[in-house]
Scaffold this active site. Structure first.
Site, mmCIF file in Angstrom:
data_model
loop_
_atom_site.group_PDB
_atom_site.id
_atom_site.type_symbol
_atom_site.label_atom_id
_atom_site.label_comp_id
_atom_site.label_asym_id
_atom_site.label_seq_id
_atom_site.Cartn_x
_atom_site.Cartn_y
_atom_site.Cartn_z
ATOM 1 N N ASN A 192 -6.345 12.445 -10.767
ATOM 2 C CA ASN A 192 -7.102 12.835 -11.947
ATOM 3 C C ASN A 192 -6.902 14.334 -12.121
ATOM 4 O O ASN A 192 -6.390 15.011 -11.230
ATOM 5 C CB ASN A 192 -8.577 12.411 -11.854
ATOM 6 N N THR A 251 -2.438 2.263 -14.575
ATOM 7 C CA THR A 251 -2.738 0.840 -14.766
ATOM 8 C C THR A 251 -4.046 0.397 -14.116
ATOM 9 O O THR A 251 -4.474 -0.732 -14.309
ATOM 10 C CB THR A 251 -1.599 -0.048 -14.226
ATOM 11 N N ASP A 262 0.850 -1.188 0.000
ATOM 12 C CA ASP A 262 0.000 0.000 0.000
ATOM 13 C C ASP A 262 0.889 1.242 0.000
ATOM 14 O O ASP A 262 1.629 1.480 0.960
ATOM 15 C CB ASP A 262 -0.868 -0.061 1.261
ATOM 16 N N GLY A 287 -9.103 4.601 -6.463
ATOM 17 C CA GLY A 287 -7.785 3.968 -6.523
ATOM 18 C C GLY A 287 -6.755 4.628 -5.620
ATOM 19 O O GLY A 287 -7.043 5.002 -4.487
ATOM 20 N N VAL A 288 -5.543 4.769 -6.139
ATOM 21 C CA VAL A 288 -4.429 5.373 -5.404
ATOM 22 C C VAL A 288 -4.807 6.785 -4.961
ATOM 23 O O VAL A 288 -4.549 7.192 -3.828
ATOM 24 C CB VAL A 288 -3.151 5.411 -6.283
ATOM 25 N N ASP A 289 -5.423 7.538 -5.848
ATOM 26 C CA ASP A 289 -5.796 8.933 -5.568
ATOM 27 C C ASP A 289 -6.692 9.020 -4.331
ATOM 28 O O ASP A 289 -6.416 9.779 -3.397
ATOM 29 C CB ASP A 289 -6.499 9.507 -6.806
#
Length: 169
Positions: free
Chosen positions: A24, A123, A10, A32-34
């Protein structure tokens, strides 16, 4: 010489000078990661992102560019936000994905960051094929002059880790 390391896990749990966010263009959080970075980092990150939108990036951060904010409650000094290309929309334009890594390293150098943790940009929901994304990421980091001492790719699952490991061999 920059050392490249791989970690499965993580990214929000990493200790680094800078953690790269696959943001974004709105800079206002997402999935997601954001979303994970905004949730764990707390409101200070969103506050600075809102200020960036109100000043320099009224139309959002362009794809392939990067900008830094505080890291809030993350174990880092900064979050470097970069907007990866959507695979279908960009036509698989590798130069846009490579730009995310190059621009993030440029911002890291401006900040004086020595350790930078990257996710596998584009991805997830942006659907860039993992093997190609890993190739672009590793080649770009290897070929970008930087004062960053360690680039750590923090990969969420076995598939991503294995794709990046193949590129390092």
């Amino acid at each position: 010489m920059t050392t490249i390391t791989l970690v499965q896990g993580d990214i929000t749990r990493q200790s680094a000078d800078a953690i790269v966010n696959a943001a974004n263009s709105s800079l206002l959080g997402g999935g997601g990661v954001d979303g994970a970075i905004h949730r764990r980092g707390g409101p200070a990150i969103l506050e600075e992102c809102r200020a960036l939108r109100a000043s320099r990036y009224g139309k959002g951060l362009p794809t392939g560019q990067a900008v830094a904010t505080t890291a809030g409650e993350l174990d880092a000094r900064w979050v470097i936000h970069t907007v990866g290309p959507v695979y279908q929309a960009s036509g698989g334009d590798a130069s846009l994905l490579a730009s995310c890594y190059r621009e993030s390293l440029r911002v890291a150098d401006e900040l004086g960051a020595r350790t930078v943790a990257f996710p596998a940009i584009s991805t997830g929901v942006y659907r860039w094929p993992m093997d190609d994304a890993a190739r672009i990421a590793v080649e770009t980091v290897r070929n970008t002059p930087t004062a960053v001492e360690e680039v750590r790719f923090v990969l969420f699952d076995d598939r991503a880790y294995e794709a990046f490991a193949r590129q390092l061999d």
